[in-house]
Scaffold this motif. Structure first.
Motif, PDB file in Angstrom:
ATOM      1  N   UNK A   1       0.821  -1.207   0.000  1.00  0.00           N
ATOM      2  CA  UNK A   1       0.000   0.000   0.000  1.00  0.00           C
ATOM      3  C   UNK A   1       0.858   1.263   0.000  1.00  0.00           C
ATOM      4  N   UNK A   2       2.009   1.206   0.672  1.00  0.00           N
ATOM      5  CA  UNK A   2       2.922   2.361   0.670  1.00  0.00           C
ATOM      6  C   UNK A   2       3.554   2.547  -0.709  1.00  0.00           C
ATOM      7  N   UNK A   3       4.055   1.477  -1.296  1.00  0.00           N
ATOM      8  CA  UNK A   3       4.689   1.575  -2.615  1.00  0.00           C
ATOM      9  C   UNK A   3       3.699   2.067  -3.662  1.00  0.00           C
ATOM     10  N   UNK A   4       2.499   1.513  -3.659  1.00  0.00           N
ATOM     11  CA  UNK A   4       1.516   1.828  -4.687  1.00  0.00           C
ATOM     12  C   UNK A   4       0.923   3.227  -4.541  1.00  0.00           C
ATOM     13  N   UNK A   5       1.248   3.915  -3.453  1.00  0.00           N
ATOM     14  CA  UNK A   5       0.786   5.296  -3.294  1.00  0.00           C
ATOM     15  C   UNK A   5       1.949   6.289  -3.344  1.00  0.00           C
ATOM     16  N   UNK A   6       3.147   5.806  -3.579  1.00  0.00           N
ATOM     17  CA  UNK A   6       4.347   6.644  -3.597  1.00  0.00           C
ATOM     18  C   UNK A   6       4.712   7.003  -5.039  1.00  0.00           C
ATOM     19  N   UNK A   7       4.468   8.267  -5.455  1.00  0.00           N
ATOM     20  CA  UNK A   7       4.749   8.649  -6.848  1.00  0.00           C
ATOM     21  C   UNK A   7       6.202   8.417  -7.263  1.00  0.00           C
ATOM     22  N   UNK A   8       7.159   8.657  -6.374  1.00  0.00           N
ATOM     23  CA  UNK A   8       8.567   8.442  -6.727  1.00  0.00           C
ATOM     24  C   UNK A   8       8.853   6.971  -6.995  1.00  0.00           C
ATOM     25  N   UNK A   9       8.344   6.097  -6.131  1.00  0.00           N
ATOM     26  CA  UNK A   9       8.531   4.653  -6.328  1.00  0.00           C
ATOM     27  C   UNK A   9       7.885   4.236  -7.652  1.00  0.00           C
ATOM     28  N   UNK A  10       6.685   4.757  -7.920  1.00  0.00           N
ATOM     29  CA  UNK A  10       5.963   4.396  -9.141  1.00  0.00           C
ATOM     30  C   UNK A  10       6.674   4.899 -10.397  1.00  0.00           C
ATOM     31  N   UNK A  11       7.246   6.108 -10.361  1.00  0.00           N
ATOM     32  CA  UNK A  11       8.005   6.611 -11.514  1.00  0.00           C
ATOM     33  C   UNK A  11       9.151   5.645 -11.818  1.00  0.00           C
ATOM     34  N   UNK A  12       9.915   5.273 -10.795  1.00  0.00           N
ATOM     35  CA  UNK A  12      11.028   4.337 -10.990  1.00  0.00           C
ATOM     36  C   UNK A  12      10.535   3.011 -11.572  1.00  0.00           C
ATOM     37  N   UNK A  13       9.432   2.490 -11.001  1.00  0.00           N
ATOM     38  CA  UNK A  13       8.906   1.204 -11.467  1.00  0.00           C
ATOM     39  C   UNK A  13       8.490   1.283 -12.937  1.00  0.00           C
ATOM     40  N   UNK A  14       7.711   2.292 -13.285  1.00  0.00           N
ATOM     41  CA  UNK A  14       7.204   2.375 -14.661  1.00  0.00           C
ATOM     42  C   UNK A  14       8.296   2.722 -15.664  1.00  0.00           C
ATOM     43  N   UNK A  15       9.294   3.494 -15.265  1.00  0.00           N
ATOM     44  CA  UNK A  15      10.420   3.742 -16.171  1.00  0.00           C
ATOM     45  C   UNK A  15      11.160   2.443 -16.460  1.00  0.00           C
ATOM     46  N   UNK A  16      11.350   1.634 -15.421  1.00  0.00           N
ATOM     47  CA  UNK A  16      12.033   0.349 -15.571  1.00  0.00           C
ATOM     48  C   UNK A  16      11.215  -0.623 -16.430  1.00  0.00           C
ATOM     49  N   UNK A  17       9.894  -0.534 -16.340  1.00  0.00           N
ATOM     50  CA  UNK A  17       9.017  -1.506 -16.998  1.00  0.00           C
ATOM     51  C   UNK A  17       8.169  -0.883 -18.109  1.00  0.00           C
ATOM     52  N   UNK A  18       8.662   0.207 -18.700  1.00  0.00           N
ATOM     53  CA  UNK A  18       7.907   0.934 -19.721  1.00  0.00           C
ATOM     54  C   UNK A  18       7.569   0.065 -20.934  1.00  0.00           C
ATOM     55  N   UNK A  19       8.471  -0.783 -21.351  1.00  0.00           N
ATOM     56  CA  UNK A  19       8.210  -1.640 -22.515  1.00  0.00           C
ATOM     57  C   UNK A  19       7.001  -2.545 -22.270  1.00  0.00           C
ATOM     58  N   UNK A  20       6.891  -3.102 -21.065  1.00  0.00           N
ATOM     59  CA  UNK A  20       5.742  -3.953 -20.744  1.00  0.00           C
ATOM     60  C   UNK A  20       4.457  -3.136 -20.693  1.00  0.00           C
ATOM     61  N   UNK A  21       4.528  -1.948 -20.104  1.00  0.00           N
ATOM     62  CA  UNK A  21       3.350  -1.078 -20.011  1.00  0.00           C
ATOM     63  C   UNK A  21       2.836  -0.736 -21.408  1.00  0.00           C
ATOM     64  N   UNK A  22       3.753  -0.433 -22.303  1.00  0.00           N
ATOM     65  CA  UNK A  22       3.367  -0.077 -23.676  1.00  0.00           C
ATOM     66  C   UNK A  22       2.860  -1.281 -24.464  1.00  0.00           C
ATOM     67  N   UNK A  23       3.573  -2.402 -24.372  1.00  0.00           N
ATOM     68  CA  UNK A  23       3.208  -3.539 -25.214  1.00  0.00           C
ATOM     69  C   UNK A  23       1.940  -4.248 -24.730  1.00  0.00           C
ATOM     70  N   UNK A  24       1.765  -4.388 -23.436  1.00  0.00           N
ATOM     71  CA  UNK A  24       0.635  -5.156 -22.933  1.00  0.00           C
ATOM     72  C   UNK A  24      -0.602  -4.285 -22.713  1.00  0.00           C
ATOM     73  N   UNK A  25      -0.396  -3.041 -22.238  1.00  0.00           N
ATOM     74  CA  UNK A  25      -1.524  -2.166 -21.918  1.00  0.00           C
ATOM     75  C   UNK A  25      -1.696  -1.008 -22.899  1.00  0.00           C
TER      76      UNK A  25
END
Length: 183
Positions: free
Chosen positions: A29-53
């Motif tokens: 719940x802390x990670x999923x509400x932390x914009x900084x953590x989420x920016x890092x996560x989505x930058x690392x996993x951008x290819x998956x976000x784009x290809x699957x979603x």
């Protein structure tokens, strides 16, 4: 490893792994509400976000995640007497049709308007209506085996499951007995 009671009626627990600052549910719940953590996560996993979603806007992904996090918190932490965790958690394997000893389960938001939710909470089912949360992930691929962070969650479920079996805590009563022996 220890276990924290989440709901007072002994139906929901969360694993607290050695070295972690909180239990598995608190950390999610802390990670999923932390914009900084989420920016890092989505930058690392951008290819998956784009290809699957088909999402290319990290800000939209962060907004959707924070919104889904609030919604899943309300579902999981519903304290009403008629709350039914069995309506939230489903078998991890979509093809599983029968119960198994300490089954691996997942929970997610089902009625997201733009796209399916990528948030997952993983648990081991002690018996109907009684779960131990082992962790969770932002799942951006078809299977958990495709990425290290989701594979890690599979391993945590198996670790908790094996720990419970080795301590004969294979149902709700056995789990409560096991916890009382630890004190």
């Amino acid at each position: 490893m220890t276990f924290d009671k989440i709901l007072d009626n002994n139906t929901l627990w969360a694993a607290h792994y050695k070295g972690d600052d909180g239990n598995a549910l608190q950390i999610l719940f802390e990670q999923w509400s932390d914009p900084e953590w989420l920016v890092d996560f989505f930058l690392t996993n951008m290819a998956d976000l784009e290809s699957y979603f088909k999402i290319t806007d990290i800000n939209q992904a962060i907004y959707d995640t924070i919104d889904d996090n609030q919604r899943i918190q309300c579902l999981i932490l519903d304290l009403s007497p008629e709350a039914d965790l069995d309506k939230i958690f489903r078998p991890l394997e979509n093809s599983r049709t029968n119960e198994m000893l300490l089954g691996k389960e997942k929970a997610r938001i089902k009625d997201r308007p733009e796209h399916v939710s990528w948030l997952r909470i993983y648990a081991v089912k002690l018996e109907p209506g009684c779960y131990i949360i082992t962790g969770g992930a932002i799942k951006l691929t078809r299977t958990m085996q495709e990425r290290e962070h989701t594979l890690k969650e599979l391993n945590k479920m198996e670790q908790v499951r094996n720990y419970l079996i080795s301590n004969n805590a294979i149902d709700a009563d056995g789990f409560v007995d096991f916890l009382s022996e630890l004190q």
